[in-house]
Design a protein around this motif. Sequence first.
Motif, mmCIF file in Angstrom:
data_model
loop_
_atom_site.group_PDB
_atom_site.id
_atom_site.type_symbol
_atom_site.label_atom_id
_atom_site.label_comp_id
_atom_site.label_asym_id
_atom_site.label_seq_id
_atom_site.Cartn_x
_atom_site.Cartn_y
_atom_site.Cartn_z
ATOM 1 N N HIS A 22 0.822 -1.214 0.000
ATOM 2 C CA HIS A 22 0.000 0.000 0.000
ATOM 3 C C HIS A 22 0.858 1.267 0.000
ATOM 4 O O HIS A 22 0.582 2.211 -0.749
ATOM 5 C CB HIS A 22 -0.926 0.001 1.218
ATOM 6 N N GLY A 23 1.879 1.304 0.834
ATOM 7 C CA GLY A 23 2.730 2.488 0.892
ATOM 8 C C GLY A 23 3.432 2.745 -0.423
ATOM 9 O O GLY A 23 3.498 3.891 -0.904
ATOM 10 N N TRP A 24 3.954 1.691 -1.029
ATOM 11 C CA TRP A 24 4.628 1.817 -2.321
ATOM 12 C C TRP A 24 3.638 2.244 -3.397
ATOM 13 O O TRP A 24 3.967 3.067 -4.269
ATOM 14 C CB TRP A 24 5.297 0.497 -2.682
ATOM 15 N N LEU A 25 2.418 1.719 -3.337
ATOM 16 C CA LEU A 25 1.397 2.098 -4.306
ATOM 17 C C LEU A 25 1.062 3.578 -4.196
ATOM 18 O O LEU A 25 0.873 4.268 -5.213
ATOM 19 C CB LEU A 25 0.132 1.266 -4.084
ATOM 20 N N GLU A 26 0.972 4.072 -2.979
ATOM 21 C CA GLU A 26 0.683 5.505 -2.798
ATOM 22 C C GLU A 26 1.758 6.368 -3.445
ATOM 23 O O GLU A 26 1.457 7.429 -4.007
ATOM 24 C CB GLU A 26 0.585 5.834 -1.308
ATOM 25 N N ASP A 166 4.962 5.593 8.064
ATOM 26 C CA ASP A 166 4.662 6.381 9.255
ATOM 27 C C ASP A 166 3.238 6.054 9.705
ATOM 28 O O ASP A 166 2.510 5.300 9.045
ATOM 29 C CB ASP A 166 4.864 7.877 9.003
ATOM 30 N N GLU A 167 2.826 6.622 10.820
ATOM 31 C CA GLU A 167 1.549 6.223 11.405
ATOM 32 C C GLU A 167 0.352 6.512 10.489
ATOM 33 O O GLU A 167 -0.530 5.657 10.337
ATOM 34 C CB GLU A 167 1.346 6.905 12.765
ATOM 35 N N PRO A 168 0.289 7.689 9.848
ATOM 36 C CA PRO A 168 -0.852 7.925 8.950
ATOM 37 C C PRO A 168 -0.901 6.933 7.784
ATOM 38 O O PRO A 168 -1.977 6.416 7.452
ATOM 39 C CB PRO A 168 -0.633 9.355 8.465
ATOM 40 N N ALA A 169 0.248 6.671 7.158
ATOM 41 C CA ALA A 169 0.275 5.742 6.029
ATOM 42 C C ALA A 169 -0.070 4.325 6.470
ATOM 43 O O ALA A 169 -0.812 3.602 5.785
ATOM 44 C CB ALA A 169 1.644 5.768 5.359
ATOM 45 N N PHE A 221 3.424 -5.366 9.210
ATOM 46 C CA PHE A 221 3.042 -4.881 7.886
ATOM 47 C C PHE A 221 3.339 -3.394 7.698
ATOM 48 O O PHE A 221 3.064 -2.836 6.641
ATOM 49 C CB PHE A 221 1.567 -5.174 7.636
ATOM 50 N N ARG A 222 3.928 -2.782 8.714
ATOM 51 C CA ARG A 222 4.401 -1.406 8.564
ATOM 52 C C ARG A 222 5.584 -1.351 7.591
ATOM 53 O O ARG A 222 5.836 -0.329 6.939
ATOM 54 C CB ARG A 222 4.811 -0.853 9.934
ATOM 55 N N VAL A 223 6.309 -2.452 7.488
ATOM 56 C CA VAL A 223 7.486 -2.530 6.612
ATOM 57 C C VAL A 223 7.094 -3.141 5.274
ATOM 58 O O VAL A 223 6.350 -4.123 5.215
ATOM 59 C CB VAL A 223 8.597 -3.374 7.263
#
Length: 285
Positions: A22-26, A166-169, A221-223
């Motif tokens: 998800h983070g990478w997609l954003e 980070d926490e929001p992501a 899953f934060r990483v």
Amino acid sequence: MAMTEGTTALIVAHPGHEIRLHGWLELNSPLVYILTDGSGRAGKSRLPATSRYLATLRAKPGSIFGRFTDQDIYQALLNRKFELFTTLVDELCDAMVRLPITCVVGDAIEGYNPTHDVCRLIINCAVAGANRSNGHRVANYDYPVINRPDSCPADLQERAIWLSLDEPAFSRKIAAAQTYYPELFAEVEESLHEYGKGPLRTYLDRYGLPGVTTAQGLEMFRVECLRPAAEQREPIHASKPVRLFYEVHGEEQVRSGNYHHTIRHREHLLPLAEAMSEHLERTMC
């Protein structure tokens, strides 16, 4: 920071795999190619949920977007209809050169589900074909779909791409999983507990790989880790056990009457890998 300039693509076997990144997609809003509709034995496609999810990330579907069911893939493997897979290689190779795509991320080979491993074989062959074109280079990364998201061989850790949300992501990632894939989220959450049951928990107990962090539960899953993909065209890493999870699970499903046949590495995926390699040698993208 965004991973690369140019067009980036994510290629996965099933809808829902993309949520792990998800983070990478954003950051990248890639083209997303999905082999199957994720309907499984239940017969309910996950593509509508995936389309809604990708729209929130400005990620666009590629030309292959739920084209097959898992049953289509299984029957092609069992019947050695390898032209289905070589056609996909050609289509993806052409897209990589034409668009052009500069970076591909996709499912890793983990021995959990044959469609996952087939997806990686297709990616590797398509990238190899595209990289034969003059002046074109596609970076190729995989990521754990079933194992811990921070699992990465020691020799790849420095070259891997690491994101720590980070926490929001991270909150957005968990919320997206709960909103668009509640059944998958529940299965993953249950597998994280000692009392968990089901195929995912069984796989993690028998075949799971360690991570590079001590994070537990959903916190792991934060990483997000994107690992340089091996260039070999084999359907299994040499370090994997001979008895793959999907073979053992398939045998159980046959005994239960859910399947008629078991897909096996030596009988089905290895011949496919050889056929795809021969196809690549005969043709140019």
